[in-house]
Design a protein around this motif. Structure first.
Motif, mmCIF file in Angstrom:
data_model
loop_
_atom_site.group_PDB
_atom_site.id
_atom_site.type_symbol
_atom_site.label_atom_id
_atom_site.label_comp_id
_atom_site.label_asym_id
_atom_site.label_seq_id
_atom_site.Cartn_x
_atom_site.Cartn_y
_atom_site.Cartn_z
ATOM 1 N N ASP B 173 0.838 -1.200 0.000
ATOM 2 C CA ASP B 173 0.000 0.000 0.000
ATOM 3 C C ASP B 173 0.872 1.248 0.000
ATOM 4 O O ASP B 173 1.932 1.272 0.654
ATOM 5 N N SER B 174 0.412 2.279 -0.693
ATOM 6 C CA SER B 174 1.085 3.577 -0.578
ATOM 7 C C SER B 174 0.166 4.665 -1.120
ATOM 8 O O SER B 174 -0.733 4.397 -1.912
ATOM 9 N N VAL B 175 0.428 5.871 -0.658
ATOM 10 C CA VAL B 175 -0.232 7.045 -1.230
ATOM 11 C C VAL B 175 0.875 7.981 -1.691
ATOM 12 O O VAL B 175 1.731 8.380 -0.899
ATOM 13 N N GLU B 176 0.881 8.284 -2.991
ATOM 14 C CA GLU B 176 1.955 9.108 -3.563
ATOM 15 C C GLU B 176 1.377 10.416 -4.089
ATOM 16 O O GLU B 176 0.236 10.461 -4.542
ATOM 17 N N LEU B 177 2.212 11.449 -4.031
ATOM 18 C CA LEU B 177 1.844 12.736 -4.628
ATOM 19 C C LEU B 177 2.696 12.948 -5.876
ATOM 20 O O LEU B 177 3.927 12.881 -5.801
ATOM 21 N N TRP B 178 2.052 13.187 -6.996
ATOM 22 C CA TRP B 178 2.738 13.354 -8.280
ATOM 23 C C TRP B 178 2.394 14.706 -8.891
ATOM 24 O O TRP B 178 1.302 15.231 -8.670
ATOM 25 N N ASP B 179 3.336 15.218 -9.694
ATOM 26 C CA ASP B 179 2.981 16.300 -10.612
ATOM 27 C C ASP B 179 2.260 15.659 -11.791
ATOM 28 O O ASP B 179 2.710 14.617 -12.294
ATOM 29 N N LEU B 180 1.182 16.265 -12.240
ATOM 30 C CA LEU B 180 0.393 15.692 -13.331
ATOM 31 C C LEU B 180 1.268 15.418 -14.562
ATOM 32 O O LEU B 180 1.184 14.352 -15.178
ATOM 33 N N ALA B 181 2.149 16.359 -14.880
ATOM 34 C CA ALA B 181 3.002 16.204 -16.075
ATOM 35 C C ALA B 181 3.919 14.989 -15.921
ATOM 36 O O ALA B 181 4.119 14.222 -16.875
ATOM 37 N N ASP B 182 4.462 14.808 -14.729
ATOM 38 C CA ASP B 182 5.362 13.661 -14.493
ATOM 39 C C ASP B 182 4.595 12.343 -14.587
ATOM 40 O O ASP B 182 5.088 11.350 -15.120
#
Lengths: 311, 188
Positions: B173-182
């Motif tokens: 399990d994980s919750v990640e924060l991404w830049d939309l472009a990445d």
């Protein structure tokens, strides 16, 4: 990898529909059937859209089924019956459609006695069109609900044998089933007196013809009786109705030749004790009322597939 | 290849967040009687199942769980560019007179929850509806708030919160924060 073909804009017949898209339409009918089982038999998927039920030919179950399906999806429904319209004053199909389109209709459901009428409505309206039966040519939603009923019974259409018995010549239901079922993996046997069995249908993949009902039914998983269109039987097609019933009636005697779990279908309306015996129509093998229920779910699914999304 | 900007919740942190939510559900409802958990497709379903297991462990009560597809209740069906796939709704119990906890992975604009409320009310008349989410990322467009939140996460509209669960994504399990472009580049 090439992009998938765009989704067809109309359901006029099955020419433009891939097996995958047809299967998706059947799959979504499962969900629609669940909706029809709920206390609130309605979803807001088509809210704000107006669907025109344009029936230029008499119909009870198809018109009612489409009307309810559209309402269950929260569409506004405009029901147009030719008999009580300006068509009876000589207005052309094109003029009628252009007038209806000016009322901001978003989609048409068309039943017409002339083959190709639904294509014309598609051309003149520029809106999605569902063919609810045009002449002898096609009745795609009936074939879809037939396919769905067989799939519901056996889990899959792959390798299933469906015998369709009766007046094949005048039957748009038979033609649509002959086009659809093989696309989904089933085998179709069309059976009727030679005078009512057009040889050109043998050219369709997965379709065979026979005038021997026992041969047609042998090994069949589903046996469909077609309404004998008595109004069309004055062209010397049959010796007599009794003679027809003696040979081609779908009854317990004939069904004994089918698979043990075979089901009985009929697109309706029925001539009891002519093309189908009362015993077969009402017996444990009969799925005729199930077809009616499935018809509503299938039509909800068709409306969803044509009116939602723009891929 | 650029990855996520930040790991918001690890495997252990996700588990702890769900445990805390389970305790809060019990506290607020004075136990787990007459409760039901309904997960919103896709990742709300395994989260609801896990919360039900946790409630059972803590209270010794079997809490019924269901799954809800909100496709037919979306308010943008006439505008979407593709055709959404309809998935299964399965609520094999009567929700009337039960307090239903809707479960989802991320709360964002609130439109999914609005659709879920409509779908749920069409199934019956629950005694009450509560909302549990693993992550609340803000940017609400409707007056909707969660009753139980695993992690409040202020985000920019240009960011994506990606929840990965064993049941739906494999791995941990994980919750990640991404830049939309990445993320778009990653998916290409």
């Amino acid at each position: 990898m090439s992009a998938p073909a765009p989704r067809p804009r109309h359901l006029l017949d099955f020419q433009d529909w891939s097996p995958d898209r047809l299967t998706a339409m059947l799959d979504n009918a499962d969900t629609m059937l669940q909706v029809l089982d709920r206390p609130v038999k309605k979803v807001p998927a088509l809210q704000g859209l107006t669907v025109c039920n344009a029936f230029f030919e008499n119909s009870t179950r198809t018109r009612t089924s489409f009307e309810l399906a559209a309402r269950r999806m929260s569409a506004d429904v405009l029901t147009f019956a030719a008999g009580s319209s300006s068509v009876s004053k000589g207005e052309s199909l094109r003029d009628t459609v252009e007038v209806l389109t000016a009322y901001k209709v978003d989609a048409y459901i068309v039943r017409h006695h002339a083959a190709g009428a639904a294509h014309l409505v598609a051309r003149y309206s520029g809106k999605p069109v569902i063919n609810a039966g045009d002449g002898r040519r096609a009745h795609p939603t009936q074939a879809l609900l037939d396919a769905y009923t067989v799939r519901q019974e056996f889990g899959s259409l792959e390798g299933k044998r469906v015998a369709i018995i009766g007046d094949i010549r005048h039957s748009r239901v038979a033609r649509s089933n002959a086009e659809l079922l093989p696309k989904l993996g089933a085998e179709v046997v069309l059976c009727g007196p030679a005078t009512l069995l057009p040889a050109d249908l043998a050219a369709l993949p997965g379709v065979t013809l026979t005038s021997d009902p026992k041969e047609a039914v042998r090994g069949a998983h589903a046996v469909m009786a077609l309404r004998l269109q008595k109004e069309r039987m004055n062209g010397g097609f049959l010796g007599s109705l009794q003679e027809y019933a003696d040979v081609y009636q779908v009854n317990e005697r004939l069904l004994a030749e089918a698979e043990s779990g075979a089901i009985v279908l009929h697109p309706g309306p029925m001539n009891r004790d002519l093309e189908i015996s009362g015993e077969a129509a009402d017996g444990p093998r009969s799925r005729i009322l199930q077809q009616v229920e499935n018809g509503q779910a299938i039509r909800m699914s068709v409306l969803y597939h044509l009116l939602v999304g723009r891929d | 290849m650029s990855g996520p900007k930040a790991i918001i919740l690890s495997d252990d942190e996700t588990r702890r967040a769900l445990t805390r939510i389970a305790h809060e559900i019990i506290e607020r409802n004075k136990g787990a009687d007459r409760l039901a958990l309904i997960g919103i497709h896709t990742r709300g379903i395994p989260l609801a199942t896990r919360l039900a297991a946790k409630l059972s462990e803590l209270e010794g009560v079997d809490v019924p769980t269901g799954m809800l597809d909100i496709t037919l209740y979306r308010d943008d069906l006439s505008e979407v560019a593709h055709q959404p796939i309809i998935r299964e709704t399965q609520v094999p119990f009567d929700i009337s007179q039960r307090r239903v906890v809707l479960v989802d992975d991320v709360l964002y604009t609130g439109r999914t929850v609005r659709a879920a409320l409509d779908a749920l009310i069409d199934l019956g008349r629950p005694a009450g509806i509560q909302l549990a989410v693993l992550v609340d990322r803000g940017h609400r467009e409707l007056p909707i708030r969660a009753d139980y939140v695993g992690k409040n996460l202020p985000t920019a509209a240009s960011e994506v919160v990606k929840v990965k669960l064993q049941e739906t994504d494999g791995g941990v399990d994980s919750v990640e924060l991404w830049d939309l472009a990445d993320l778009k580049a990653e998916l290409r």
